[in-house]
Design an enzyme around this catalytic site. Structure first.
Site, PDB file in Angstrom:
ATOM      1  N   LEU A  96     -10.806   3.043 -21.633  1.00 39.16           N
ATOM      2  CA  LEU A  96     -10.453   1.697 -21.174  1.00 39.16           C
ATOM      3  C   LEU A  96      -8.982   1.436 -21.523  1.00 39.16           C
ATOM      4  CD1 LEU A  96     -12.721  -1.432 -21.806  1.00 39.16           C
ATOM      5  CD2 LEU A  96     -10.425  -1.470 -20.854  1.00 39.16           C
ATOM      6  N   ALA A  97      -8.114   2.041 -20.732  1.00 37.09           N
ATOM      7  CA  ALA A  97      -6.678   1.987 -21.045  1.00 37.09           C
ATOM      8  C   ALA A  97      -5.912   2.278 -19.752  1.00 37.09           C
ATOM      9  CB  ALA A  97      -6.325   3.019 -22.119  1.00 37.09           C
ATOM     10  N   GLU A  98      -5.316   1.238 -19.185  1.00 42.80           N
ATOM     11  CA  GLU A  98      -4.721   1.374 -17.854  1.00 42.80           C
ATOM     12  C   GLU A  98      -3.487   2.275 -17.849  1.00 42.80           C
ATOM     13  OE1 GLU A  98      -5.941  -1.392 -19.140  1.00 42.80           O
ATOM     14  OE2 GLU A  98      -7.561  -1.860 -17.737  1.00 42.80           O
ATOM     15  N   ASP A 106      -5.944  -7.859 -11.985  1.00 44.45           N
ATOM     16  CA  ASP A 106      -5.638  -8.694 -13.144  1.00 44.45           C
ATOM     17  C   ASP A 106      -5.352  -7.870 -14.404  1.00 44.45           C
ATOM     18  OD1 ASP A 106      -7.233 -11.486 -12.034  1.00 44.45           O
ATOM     19  OD2 ASP A 106      -7.797  -9.547 -11.241  1.00 44.45           O
ATOM     20  N   ILE A 160      -3.885  -4.702 -14.309  1.00 42.51           N
ATOM     21  CA  ILE A 160      -2.960  -3.599 -14.013  1.00 42.51           C
ATOM     22  C   ILE A 160      -1.770  -3.614 -14.976  1.00 42.51           C
ATOM     23  CG2 ILE A 160      -1.452  -4.815 -12.343  1.00 42.51           C
ATOM     24  CD1 ILE A 160      -1.697  -2.210 -10.598  1.00 42.51           C
ATOM     25  N   HIS A 163      -9.878 -12.759 -12.643  1.00 46.69           N
ATOM     26  CA  HIS A 163     -10.515 -11.934 -11.610  1.00 46.69           C
ATOM     27  C   HIS A 163     -10.103 -12.414 -10.228  1.00 46.69           C
ATOM     28  CE1 HIS A 163     -12.975 -11.335 -15.208  1.00 46.69           C
ATOM     29  NE2 HIS A 163     -13.191 -10.130 -14.726  1.00 46.69           N
TER      30      HIS A 163
END
Ligand code: TPP
Ligand code: MG
Length: 732
Positions: A460-462, A487, A489, A532
């Site tokens: 969980l790490a963009e 939201d 990014i 969202h």
């Protein structure tokens, strides 16, 4: 006594332990070469003949030690700006460095686009680096993943015509090691931890080197690193080989790197070399460390200077005499002086070439090669899934999913990953459960068909998602990754803005990373709320080097995604969540070769009174408004759906505006500084003579989207808003 760099390297790496006098001399020569190139640059900067200087002084022993343990042009390198000695020992020349310092056209790393010390060489597998601290570590991870993939599936490295693969050279060996270095201060970056995470989890052959000089500009190590020692903090990552060494001693450093490389090359996992070096000069020539380091501290550090220590050792062990050392130093001076003189005479870059390599020169996504829109030819494949056109109406979600299936069948270099995109990471579960396939189910069934090696969940790490994709792509693979919500990014923004979009331009076309980032975007969700519902496409169209696509219906989404995947540029593919499963935008499946070129707007509704330029979720809302304008006010509106936002179809805009003389630009995003501002300004500038009224814009209020539906309705533009603007503008 002197050795050419390449032959010296062979003899250097030959020794597994205990270095010969000849090797020690060569190490000293390379270290000194590095220091003297720095000194010459400092002189040139003071004479205002170059424009920036940052030195590798104090880091030479680590760099030479690392290079000795690795194979240039075989292993891969993601160094940082202090790695002058490493690069010289790998085969970069003082002349190459001087050309970059003066900003020459013939600067091999960037053609005059980057500061000195921003290395890059295709021949040596030194990947162009940015000035951003820490971003390159994730590229190194993706690079290692791609190397593993190609070695397991060598046939996928073959060139293929018809897409980006025709222009991407692939090389791999199966046991290559990926070197990535960073200063101790930069280990505070999240990307450092994100890189360690994946390298550890996937047992990747990445050799992380932390060059610890005790300072990040003026910030001492204990401020950045709790407890003051990064080795202590990372010690529990599984699969790693860890070693902490005196990085001012080249022999000790070399042995540490040898052990680290052996671990990586054997496939046992990543390695972490923590070298304690020192900073012989201030951070850069723009810094003065006397402002924040007491004299006693600086003097104590100077005693650890690797050059001073190595010179003393050569004398102490009678390897060289004082006279021989002076001769060596003199010879290097002459070499560097000659390189500097030549660089100062070198041709400068041409102003006419400034925009070269912003995008691919090889494959133009606006070209007719991608214009299969009118004649989609079904290709027969021996798969149980239906892949020929059919008459059944499909949603945008269906046709995006179908395109991903088609393209993954066609192109084995595609990998799909992101948060929750797999059907199930624990494969055994798939015997009992249907699988997830994305929070919007856009990637459903991909893992089941193509396996967990090609379709998998990310941490969980963009930044991890985009950074690794850059590494994959620069090796020739095609990551098609997902950011779960627009939201979120933003953690990847640094990678997108400073790395993804820039790699080709800053390396003067040597490197490229044509990836696709799919991103669900937008509001009108009734309860989507702040986090969202976000739009923000203009933030990305403002980035040169990045293509931005935003389809409004199922068919366009299918054809544009195919072009995005096959093209040679990085693409941000924005999918409006509200349009995923609407009834009005459906279409039959158009077949596996259906593509739409970028930069071609679609006339959604022809009209003669007013042009309405729009895209995304405002297309159906504009259509509603236009139908009412016709019915209730007899105003005939022409609607253009831009479909791609960078590039965009100026020709169609100009044709329509010239015809109607009135124009509205409508989008869902906030109005101020939005996408419409650019289009409106250009129309006002270039089509002024055709206009009978001011250019109008429609967009959201200048605020985020609220949760309560009556607020959401008021914040986002509605068909009524558009209708009112149409009527007002016609009456102007
Ligand atoms: C992301 C980012 N933030 C800030 C900077 C400005 N900056 C350049 S170097 C540096 C310090 C780096 O220190 P360290 O990682 O210890 O490396 P060193 O220069 O000491 O070798 C900073 C803050 C940058 N280049 N990139
Ligand atoms: Mg430092």
């Amino acid at each position: 006594m002197e050795l050419a760099a390449s032959s010296a390297r062979e003899s250097l790496s030959a020794a597994a332990a205990g270095l010969s006098p000849r090797q020690l001399v060569e190490i000293y020569r390379l270290m000194l070469l590095s220091r003297r190139v720095d000194d010459r640059e400092i002189l040139l900067k003071r004479q205002q003949k170059i424009y920036f200087q940052i030195s590798g002084a104090g880091h030479e022993a680590l760099g030479v030690g690392a290079a000795m343990a690795m194979r240039p042009g075989y292993d891969w390198f993601f160094p940082y700006y202090r790695d002058r000695a490493l690069c010289l020992a790998l085969g970069f020349t003082p002349a190459d460095m001087m050309l970059q310092a003066v900003g020459a056209a013939t600067d091999p790393a960037s053609g005059g686009r980057q500061m000195p010390t921003h290395w890059g060489s295709r021949a040596l597998n030194i990947v162009s680096l940015s000035s951003s601290t820490g971003t390159q570590l994730l590229h190194a991870v993706g690079c290692a993943e791609a190397g593993r993939y190609f070695s397991l599936h060598p046939e996928t490295a073959d060139k293929a015509d018809g897409d980006y693969r025709a222009f991407r050279d692939v090389t791999f060996h199966g046991d290559e090691v990926v070197y990535a270095s960073i200063g101790e201060g930069s280990t505070s970056q999240g990307e450092f931890w994100e890189a360690l995470n994946t390298a550890s989890n996937k047992k990747l052959p990445v050799l992380f080197c932390v060059e610890d000089n005790g300072y990040a500009i003026s910030t001492p190590v204990e401020v950045s690193t709790p407890g003051g020692n990064i080795s202590r903090l990372v010690a529990n990552f599984p699969n790693f080989f860890f070693i902490e060494v005196d990085g001012t001693d080249p022999e000790v450093s070399f042995h540490a790197f040898q052990a680290a490389v052996a671990h990586c090359r054997a496939g046992l996992g990543p390695a972490f070399v923590h070298g304690h070096c020192m900073r012989a000069y201030s951070h850069s020539l723009s810094d003065d460390d006397r402002l924040y380091r007491p004299q006693a501290e600086r003097e104590a550090d100077a005693l650890r200077d690797p050059l001073v220590k190595m010179r003393a050792r050569l004398l102490r062990e009678s390897i060289l005499t004082e006279h021989e050392l002076i001769a060596l130093e003199h010879a290097l001076e002459q070499e560097i002086l000659a390189a500097a003189d030549r660089a100062l005479e070198a041709p400068l870059p041409l102003v006419s070439e400034i925009t070269r390599h912003v995008y691919s020169d090889d494959l133009d996504p606006t070209s007719s090669a991608f214009a299969t829109e009118q004649h989609a030819a079904p290709v027969s494949v021996t798969d149980k899934e239906k892949v020929s056109p059919d008459a059944k109406s499909r949603t945008m979600a269906d046709l995006i999913n179908a395109c991903l299936h088609d393209e993954m069948r066609r192109d084995p270099r595609i990998v799909v990953y992101g948060q929750d995109v797999a059907d199930a990471s624990r494969e055994a579960a798939l015997a009992e459960v249907k699988g997830k396939g994305g929070v919007f189910k856009l990637t459903a069934g991909l893992q089941t068909e193509f396996g967990s090696e090609r379709v998998f969940n990310s941490p969980l790490a963009e930044a991890n998602i985009v950074g690794r994709a850059i590494g994959y792509a620069l090796r020739g693979m095609k990551p098609v990754v997902e950011i779960q919500f627009f939201d979120y990014i933003w953690p990847a923004m640094h990678q997108i803005h400073n790395e993804l979009s820039l790699l080709r331009w800053r390396s003067n076309g040597q490197w490229a990373c044509p990836i696709v980032i799919r991103v669900p975007i937008g509001g009108y969700l009734t309860g989507g709320s702040i986090y969202h519902s976000q739009s923000g496409e203009s933030i990305f169209t403002h980035i040169p080097g990045l293509r931005v696509v935003m389809p409004s219906n199922a068919l366009d989404a299918n054809g544009l995604l195919r072009t995005a995947i096959r093209c040679d540029d990085p693409v941000l593919f924005l999918e409006h969540k509200r349009l995923y499963r609407e009834t009005h935008d459906r279409a039959p499946y158009p077949g596996p070769d259906f593509a739409i070129p970028f930069g071609k707007a679609r006339i959604v509704r022809p009209g003669s009174d007013l042009t309405l330029i729009t895209y995304g979720a405002l297309v159906p809302r504009s259509l509603q408004a236009a139908e009412r304008a016709k019915r209730e006010h007899n105003i005939d509106v022409e609607i253009l759906d831009l479909r791609t936002l960078n590039p965009y179809d100026w020709e169609s805009i100009a044709t329509s505006v010239t015809k109607t003389s009135r124009v509205i630009v409508a989008h869902e995003d906030m109005i101020s500084w939005g996408y419409g501002a650019e289009i409106a300004a250009r129309i006002a500038d270039e089509l002024f003579d055709s206009l009978d009224a001011p250019v109008r814009r429609i967009g959201a209020m200048d605020t985020f989207v609220a949760y309560q539906p009556i607020l959401e309705d008021a914040i986002l533009p509605q068909p009524d808003t558009i209708l009112k603007a149409i009527v007002d503008l016609k009456a102007f």
